[in-house]
Design a protein around this motif. Structure first.
Motif, PDB file in Angstrom:
ATOM      1  N   UNK A 107      83.073  49.110 -69.151  1.00  0.00           N
ATOM      2  CA  UNK A 107      83.833  48.747 -67.957  1.00  0.00           C
ATOM      3  C   UNK A 107      82.937  48.565 -66.728  1.00  0.00           C
ATOM      4  N   UNK A 108      81.662  48.763 -66.899  1.00  0.00           N
ATOM      5  CA  UNK A 108      80.712  48.641 -65.790  1.00  0.00           C
ATOM      6  C   UNK A 108      80.075  47.258 -65.766  1.00  0.00           C
ATOM      7  N   UNK A 109      79.788  46.824 -64.548  1.00  0.00           N
ATOM      8  CA  UNK A 109      79.005  45.610 -64.334  1.00  0.00           C
ATOM      9  C   UNK A 109      77.944  45.929 -63.291  1.00  0.00           C
ATOM     10  N   UNK A 110      76.672  45.861 -63.695  1.00  0.00           N
ATOM     11  CA  UNK A 110      75.556  46.109 -62.790  1.00  0.00           C
ATOM     12  C   UNK A 110      75.063  44.766 -62.267  1.00  0.00           C
ATOM     13  N   UNK A 111      75.138  44.609 -60.954  1.00  0.00           N
ATOM     14  CA  UNK A 111      74.851  43.319 -60.327  1.00  0.00           C
ATOM     15  C   UNK A 111      73.357  43.178 -60.038  1.00  0.00           C
ATOM     16  N   UNK A 112      72.822  42.042 -60.441  1.00  0.00           N
ATOM     17  CA  UNK A 112      71.438  41.590 -60.243  1.00  0.00           C
ATOM     18  C   UNK A 112      70.480  42.159 -61.294  1.00  0.00           C
ATOM     19  N   UNK A 113      70.206  43.459 -61.261  1.00  0.00           N
ATOM     20  CA  UNK A 113      69.301  44.107 -62.227  1.00  0.00           C
ATOM     21  C   UNK A 113      68.028  43.279 -62.451  1.00  0.00           C
ATOM     22  N   UNK A 114      67.479  42.761 -61.377  1.00  0.00           N
ATOM     23  CA  UNK A 114      66.299  41.898 -61.471  1.00  0.00           C
ATOM     24  C   UNK A 114      64.997  42.683 -61.624  1.00  0.00           C
ATOM     25  N   UNK A 115      65.055  43.999 -61.431  1.00  0.00           N
ATOM     26  CA  UNK A 115      63.828  44.804 -61.542  1.00  0.00           C
ATOM     27  C   UNK A 115      64.084  45.994 -62.463  1.00  0.00           C
ATOM     28  N   UNK A 116      63.980  45.728 -63.768  1.00  0.00           N
ATOM     29  CA  UNK A 116      64.134  46.772 -64.778  1.00  0.00           C
ATOM     30  C   UNK A 116      62.890  46.815 -65.655  1.00  0.00           C
ATOM     31  N   UNK A 117      62.585  47.999 -66.166  1.00  0.00           N
ATOM     32  CA  UNK A 117      61.536  48.121 -67.166  1.00  0.00           C
ATOM     33  C   UNK A 117      62.077  47.637 -68.511  1.00  0.00           C
ATOM     34  N   UNK A 118      61.200  47.365 -69.491  1.00  0.00           N
ATOM     35  CA  UNK A 118      61.697  47.004 -70.822  1.00  0.00           C
ATOM     36  C   UNK A 118      62.646  48.048 -71.410  1.00  0.00           C
ATOM     37  N   UNK A 119      62.355  49.331 -71.190  1.00  0.00           N
ATOM     38  CA  UNK A 119      63.238  50.374 -71.724  1.00  0.00           C
ATOM     39  C   UNK A 119      64.599  50.339 -71.046  1.00  0.00           C
ATOM     40  N   UNK A 120      64.634  50.178 -69.719  1.00  0.00           N
ATOM     41  CA  UNK A 120      65.913  50.064 -69.020  1.00  0.00           C
ATOM     42  C   UNK A 120      66.702  48.860 -69.529  1.00  0.00           C
TER      43      UNK A 120
END
Length: 453
Positions: free
Chosen positions: A264-277
């Motif tokens: 039910x979640x939507x995380x907006x953008x997430x342009x800076x994540x590590x490979x694990x994230x």
């Protein structure tokens, strides 16, 4: 009850010809390929697609598009753009917000979107005091949706602090601010505001870890055990650095460890994540809400789409700051950002021979429907009858068929290929133009002239 007959349509099990779609009260009752037309049917020429959901929008920002394109005395960034936004919104009245939202929603319908997720954080008067009707601005958003015909998931946003770690808000944020108790009353007002809109949903949008404390986030989640939850996360490098300095964890890492992030979640953008994230977010079932044109405009960065897709992640697209409103354009920008990052082509397709336009469109349909919490995203029984019909005679579509229609729509023709748009079975766009375009545009231009945009 009525039937629409489309020359061609994209159904859950593939392309079909002469497709009859039976609609009652805005919902598809039956879908019949190879149907024989009947006298009472409504014939719609062209290529029918499920309407794409726009999962992330700040409607009022449509009126400031282009205002932040002058270089400042120091390096421009998201943070300098934000100052322009704060100055601009100080002049907007509730009537202005309704007019601007209606113009943006009209453009969405003309641009291939049939539902909008309004991430709504402009709540109060210019001095920061609540209106006598706490949900005044929610009602204006609902009125704009009703006036244009677009489907709506309204996402009131909780904004309570100025930065991670309990930093005090700045004056430019005063129109956004609520504590959890008042915010939950605002959510109830939002529910009343959309009660008359067919199929509308209300969720919640804790603005970001910059804007809410862990305790405030928990209070809202405890009070809202179901429905969509949207949050900005890992949009900017500074945001990530500030979050690490505060908590020792990156924003997406913190959310995955401390919040019940699921479908039910939507995380907006997430342009800076590590490979694990990236892997863990994909496996959580949450949707990544991507706004590629805005992310390019603001210099946010490039989402790791290839890794996320290969990990089984779902994404959807939105228009965010509404600098350009086009469903195919957002998908094209997403693919092109991956090509630039990886120095390759057709990066978002997963298998040899797969059409990239089809992959992008299918995934954005599924992700957008999940994020909106509404029965949309397919031409199938039980779904809202939200349909975009492309002009099959458009030069870029006339000589191709099947998945090549989607390639041509996304990468070449764009919104110019859109002929008709139906929301809940009701036609709102004909010949590429919204039925209320003239009046909606006049109101919008009047606002721009008054506020000096």
């Amino acid at each position: 009850m009525g039937r629409l007959i489309f020359d061609h349509a994209l159904l859950p099990d593939g392309w079909a010809r002469e497709v009859a779609v039976t609609v009652r009260d805005g919902v598809i009752q039956a879908v019949a390929p190879g149907a024989a037309p009947q006298a009472a049917d409504r014939r719609v020429s062209g290529v029918a697609l499920p309407g794409l959901p726009n999962l992330h929008c700040h409607a009022f920002q449509r009126a400031m598009a282009g205002l932040a394109e002058t270089r400042g005395p120091t390096g421009d960034s998201f943070w300098t753009w934000r100052q322009v936004m704060y100055r601009f919104l100080g002049a907007l009245t509730p009537e202005d917000v309704e007019a601007v939202a209606a113009f943006a929603y009209m453009e969405m319908l003309e641009g291939g979107f049939t539902t909008v997720g309004e991430f709504h954080y402009l709540h109060h008067d210019a001095d920061g005091l609540p209106y006598a009707n706490l949900a005044e601005m929610c009602e204006r958003i609902a009125a704009a949706a009703a006036g244009t015909g677009i489907g709506l998931t309204l996402l009131p946003s909780l904004y309570a602090q100025g930065g991670v770690g309990g930093q005090p808000p700045v004056p430019g944020q005063r129109r956004f601010l609520n504590d959890p108790e008042r915010f939950l009353r605002l959510v109830e007002g939002a529910r009343k505001a959309v009660a008359g809109l067919p199929g509308a949903r209300v969720g919640v949008a804790p603005h970001s870890l910059r804007a809410v404390t862990p305790e405030q986030l928990r209070a809202v989640l405890d009070a809202m055990p179901d429905g969509p939850v949207h949050i900005h996360a890992a949009e900017q490098v500074k945001e990530v650095e500030d979050c690490v300095a505060w908590s020792g964890l990156r924003p997406v890492e913190w959310l995955l460890a401390n919040a019940p992030v699921d479908a039910r979640w939507c995380l907006i953008h997430t342009t800076h994540m590590t490979p694990d994230e990236t892997l863990r977010l994909a496996q959580s079932g949450a949707v990544s809400g991507l706004c590629p044109l805005t992310e390019g405009s603001l210099g946010d960065g490039v989402f790791d789409g290839v890794r996320f897709g290969e990990s089984g992640g779902l994404f959807g697209v939105g228009t965010d700051s509404n600098i350009e409103i086009t469903a195919p354009g957002e998908l094209k920008q997403l693919e092109y950002s991956q090509r630039l990052a990886h120095l390759g082509r057709n990066m978002m397709a997963l298998t040899e021979g797969e059409h990239t336009g089809r992959r992008l469109y299918d995934t954005a349909l599924a992700g957008g429907a999940r994020a909106m919490g509404r029965p949309i995203g397919a031409i199938a029984p039980g779904m809202r009858a939200d349909i975009v019909a492309l002009d099959g005679e458009h030069p870029d579509l006339a000589a191709v068929s099947g998945d090549r229609w989607l390639d041509a729509y996304v990468f070449t023709a764009g919104r110019a290929a859109i002929g008709s748009v139906f929301v809940g079975g009701e036609q709102v766009v004909e010949g590429g133009r919204h039925r209320g375009r003239a009046a909606i545009t006049r109101r919008y231009v009047d606002v721009l002239r008054r506020v000096g945009a």
